[in-house]
Design a protein around this motif. Structure first.
Motif, PDB file in Angstrom:
ATOM      1  N   TYR A 131      -9.190 -63.146   7.672  1.00  0.00           N
ATOM      2  CA  TYR A 131      -9.706 -62.254   6.639  1.00  0.00           C
ATOM      3  C   TYR A 131     -10.631 -63.006   5.696  1.00  0.00           C
ATOM      4  O   TYR A 131     -10.211 -63.976   5.063  1.00  0.00           O
ATOM      5  CB  TYR A 131      -8.558 -61.656   5.837  1.00  0.00           C
ATOM      6  N   CYS A 147      -3.312 -59.105  15.009  1.00  0.00           N
ATOM      7  CA  CYS A 147      -3.151 -59.416  13.581  1.00  0.00           C
ATOM      8  C   CYS A 147      -1.666 -59.281  13.270  1.00  0.00           C
ATOM      9  O   CYS A 147      -1.194 -58.207  12.877  1.00  0.00           O
ATOM     10  CB  CYS A 147      -3.994 -58.464  12.735  1.00  0.00           C
ATOM     11  N   CYS A 153      -5.460 -59.887   8.906  1.00  0.00           N
ATOM     12  CA  CYS A 153      -6.844 -59.412   9.076  1.00  0.00           C
ATOM     13  C   CYS A 153      -7.220 -58.431   7.974  1.00  0.00           C
ATOM     14  O   CYS A 153      -8.187 -57.675   8.115  1.00  0.00           O
ATOM     15  CB  CYS A 153      -7.027 -58.741  10.432  1.00  0.00           C
ATOM     16  N   GLY A 154      -6.464 -58.371   6.907  1.00  0.00           N
ATOM     17  CA  GLY A 154      -6.731 -57.397   5.869  1.00  0.00           C
ATOM     18  C   GLY A 154      -6.486 -57.955   4.494  1.00  0.00           C
ATOM     19  O   GLY A 154      -5.792 -58.958   4.310  1.00  0.00           O
ATOM     20  N   CYS A 176      -1.910 -54.386  14.948  1.00  0.00           N
ATOM     21  CA  CYS A 176      -1.668 -54.671  13.531  1.00  0.00           C
ATOM     22  C   CYS A 176      -0.174 -54.508  13.285  1.00  0.00           C
ATOM     23  O   CYS A 176       0.302 -53.418  12.956  1.00  0.00           O
ATOM     24  CB  CYS A 176      -2.481 -53.725  12.649  1.00  0.00           C
ATOM     25  N   CYS A 182      -3.913 -55.207   8.687  1.00  0.00           N
ATOM     26  CA  CYS A 182      -5.288 -54.757   8.962  1.00  0.00           C
ATOM     27  C   CYS A 182      -5.792 -53.851   7.844  1.00  0.00           C
ATOM     28  O   CYS A 182      -6.598 -52.943   8.077  1.00  0.00           O
ATOM     29  CB  CYS A 182      -5.352 -54.023  10.297  1.00  0.00           C
ATOM     30  N   ILE A 185      -9.468 -52.627   7.387  1.00  0.00           N
ATOM     31  CA  ILE A 185     -10.171 -53.040   8.598  1.00  0.00           C
ATOM     32  C   ILE A 185     -11.208 -51.997   8.972  1.00  0.00           C
ATOM     33  O   ILE A 185     -11.046 -50.802   8.724  1.00  0.00           O
ATOM     34  CB  ILE A 185      -9.173 -53.279   9.752  1.00  0.00           C
ATOM     35  N   CYS A 199      -0.923 -49.575  14.693  1.00  0.00           N
ATOM     36  CA  CYS A 199      -0.677 -49.906  13.281  1.00  0.00           C
ATOM     37  C   CYS A 199       0.818 -49.757  13.029  1.00  0.00           C
ATOM     38  O   CYS A 199       1.266 -48.786  12.412  1.00  0.00           O
ATOM     39  CB  CYS A 199      -1.490 -48.984  12.376  1.00  0.00           C
ATOM     40  N   CYS A 205      -2.581 -50.501   8.318  1.00  0.00           N
ATOM     41  CA  CYS A 205      -3.970 -50.050   8.463  1.00  0.00           C
ATOM     42  C   CYS A 205      -4.413 -49.189   7.290  1.00  0.00           C
ATOM     43  O   CYS A 205      -5.360 -48.391   7.417  1.00  0.00           O
ATOM     44  CB  CYS A 205      -4.143 -49.277   9.768  1.00  0.00           C
TER      45      CYS A 205
END
Length: 685
Positions: A131, A147, A153-154, A176, A182, A185, A199, A205
């Motif tokens: 990220y 992730c 990743c978020g 995720c 995420c 994302i 997710c 997410c």
């Protein structure tokens, strides 16, 4: 190649060629920083493998390299910020590229471009490991992004991007699996074949976006508990072959989920209750399906004509809101699929509800609003039983027309209907007992026409209709369609009320009690003791005006009475027609004073022509008819007015006809001496 000291491999270019493998180890901070570049020879194609290990903090910061043409490419970023800002590119036909970002920020601010036909696996295993990061997947390869840790990743805004840029047969898998992994994302999947987004972590997410508008086969988003709050999804347009799937599999999994554009081909799964709370789902001439139980507070704005399908026990206890400007259709396909559903129609769009199976819309509340048409079709047994059609408080007055079709047994039994204020209201009851105990209460004056058609056996038994409309029309054509116990009340002084009993037995033994009042109600305190010769269909008309057509079941002799209440005023009967095939069919009119019927009739008439006008200035009249065989037809107007001045209300019409093959059952007079005189005394309410 081993780079064991700081800056030991800085500004180094490694050129790969031939089939040999290239191994690079950067084992100390800044060992390969800055400007370590690994490139492919311009003279010889590299078919070997590339293995890069960055084992210390910032050991490969800003590293840049190109993976071999056909060999594997493995990058291990094994320390905090080890590969921060890395730039990796693969050739179109490169072998599998694997990038392992296993520590905080290890690949943050990085760029990965997979080759067109190559497979890529990017694993982000700790907080902020990827990220932010930009990942471009190959159009015809398989791209997997894992992730798997909180915030991997978020973050708080501007998350990682995963995208493709061309058209191909490739697949993108985005996993995720942890909290906020995420968040924010951005998935832009271009024209790859398949996309699967999982997710499964709570808030994993949230605020993410997935653009599947060009996906050529399937785009599937799976949301676990709390996984997709305020997430958005764009699906393929109807002109493209792709389709979307949305699975909301946990409490609050798709809260405020938003599909702001085109169409959904596959079911939306909302399970359990609250899984899709406040979700906004839209389409463009393509069905949205909600399957399994548990949706709540769904909104369906549409760019075209939105269709929502509810299967299984799908939309039970949901709250659905349709767009204010686009049409909305909700189809409840299976038994009990929409039990307890609440639908608020848009203020400016057409709203269509279809209930196609047993109890499909039992207890549904539909809030009509604005100027769009609301159409409700109840074609399954008891499909709309106990439902309520109401006016939306949120949108103010309801001015669009309302059409309700009750086509199956008991399909609209115990339904309550609030008709629109300024448009027509049309209710068709064509199934057996379809509108039994239907209620149309008085809410506010209605400027349009209200029509109820009862065309099947017992279709409108015990229905109650308070019709404060300009025109009220009730058609009874099925056997016992409107009897016993059917009541029509018209409280408006401008109302024109008609009841038509068009077939044998349509209004049955007890007839239709039609009470017509205006706003200043006509007070009729008289409790009339009907004479014993009033055998059937006795009705009290506490009226200013109205229209009534009456037919009943067959018998040799029928004697029916109507009491016209007009206390201390002048009542005028204006006969328009009186046609009969039998010389002994006749009508008589008896004045009523208080609770007493006069012994002598002021009108005695038979023959194939209308009687003269009749005027009585007491408290009303008892109008009696006798009919022995089919063929009697009559029509009259009546006016109840002050003894001086203008009439109290508009003229109304009372009419009836007995077709050949059935016997008359009109308000009847005194039986002739040669006919049976022992007849039951009717029960008066």
């Amino acid at each position: 190649m081993n780079c064991p000291r700081a800056n030991s491999c800085q500004n180094t270019v490694i050129e790969q060629s031939g089939s040999g493998n290239t191994d690079v180890v950067c084992s100390i901070q800044n060992a390969c920083t800055p400007n370590l570049n690994i490139v492919e020879s311009v003279l010889f194609t590299s078919t070997g493998n590339l293995d890069v290990k960055c084992t210390h903090e910032q050991s490969c910061k800003d590293i840049s390299f190109v993976c071999p043409s056909t060999g594997r490419c493995d990058v291990n970023c094994g320390a905090t910020n080890a590969c921060n800002g890395l730039d990796v590119a693969s050739n179109d036909d490169a072998g599998e590229t694997t990038i392992d970002c296993s520590h905080d920020g290890s690949c943050a601010a990085g760029n990965v471009a997979c080759g067109r036909n190559s497979n890529c696996v990017i694993t982000c295993g700790t907080a902020n490991a990827c990220y932010p990061m930009d990942i471009v997947c190959g159009e015809s390869g398989t791209c997997t992004v894992n992730c798997n840790n909180a915030g991997a990743c978020g973050g708080v805004s501007g998350g990682t991007t995963v995208k493709a840029t061309g058209t191909g047969t490739g697949a993108i898998n985005l996993n995720c699996g942890s909290s906020q992994s995420c968040r924010f994302i951005d998935g832009d999947f271009a024209s790859v074949s398949t996309v699967i987004v999982d997710c499964t972590g709570r808030d994993s997410c949230d605020f993410g976006s997935f653009d599947c508008s060009q996906v050529t086969d399937r785009c599937e988003v799976n949301c676990g508990p709390g996984g997709c709050d305020s997430t958005s999804m764009i699906c393929p347009m109807i002109s493209l072959p792709g389709r979307c799937e949305l699975n909301c599999m946990g409490d609050g999994s798709c809260t405020s989920f938003n599909t702001p554009l085109v169409g959904l081909f596959e079911p939306i799964l909302c399970n359990p209750s609250g899984a899709c709370g406040a979700a906004i789902l839209a389409d463009d001439d393509v069905a949205i399906s909600v399957s399994s139980s548990g949706c709540n507070s769904l909104s369906f704005p549409s760019t075209g004509h939105g269709v929502v399908k509810c299967t299984g026990t799908t939309c039970q206890n949901c709250d659905m809101t349709c767009d204010d400007t686009k049409d909305c259709t909700i189809i409840c396909e299976d038994a009990s699929s929409c039990t307890g559903l609440t639908v608020t129609c848009g203020s400016g769009s057409n709203c269509n509800i279809k209930c196609e199976n047993i109890n499909a819309c039992d207890g549904v509340v539909i809030k009509e609003s604005g100027f769009g048409m609301t159409s409700i079709s109840c074609t399954g047994e008891s499909a709309c039983a106990n439902s309520k059609i109401d006016r939306s408080v949120a949108h103010g007055s309801s001015t669009g027309p309302l059409n309700i079709r009750c086509a199956a047994t008991s399909s609209c039994e115990l339904m309550t209907v609030a008709c629109p204020e300024t448009s027509d209201c049309d209710i068709t009851c064509s199934g057996t007992s379809s509108c039994m105990s239907l209620s149309i209460p008085a809410i506010a004056p209605i400027a349009g026409k209200v029509s109820v058609t009862c065309s099947a056996a017992s279709s409108c038994l015990f229905s109650t209709w308070v019709c404060d409309a300009t025109k009220c029309n009730m058609m009874c054509s099925g056997e016992f369609a409107c009897s016993p116990g059917t009541t029509l009340t018209c409280p408006s002084e401008t109302s024109d009320c008609d009841i038509h009993c068009l077939e044998e037995n349509a209004c049955g033994v007890d007839g239709v009690s039609m009470v017509i009042r205006r706003k200043e109600e006509l007070s009729c305190p008289i409790s009339l003791d009907f004479p014993g010769w009033c055998s059937r269909s006795t009705s009290t008309l506490d009226n200013w005006s109205g229209t009534f057509q009456y037919l009943s079941y067959s018998s040799f002799f029928q004697s029916d009475c109507f009491f016209f209440c007009c206390p201390s005023k002048r009542l005028t009967l204006k006969w328009k027609t009186f046609n009969t095939n039998q010389m002994w069919d006749f009508v008589r009119v008896y004045p009523v004073s208080g609770n007493t019927v006069a012994q002598d009739a002021v009108l005695k008439h038979s023959g194939n022509h209308p009687p003269p006008d009749t005027v009585v200035e007491q408290d009303g009249v008892l109008l009696s008819f006798s009919a022995f065989y089919p063929g009697l037809r009559f029509e009259l107007d009546w006016v109840c007015e002050e003894t001086a001045g203008e009439p109290a209300s508009s003229t109304a019409t009372l009419s009836g006809e007995v077709p050949e093959g059935s016997s008359a059952a009109f308000p009847a007079g005194e039986a002739p001496e040669d006919t049976p005189t022992t007849v039951p005394t009717p029960k008066m309410e």
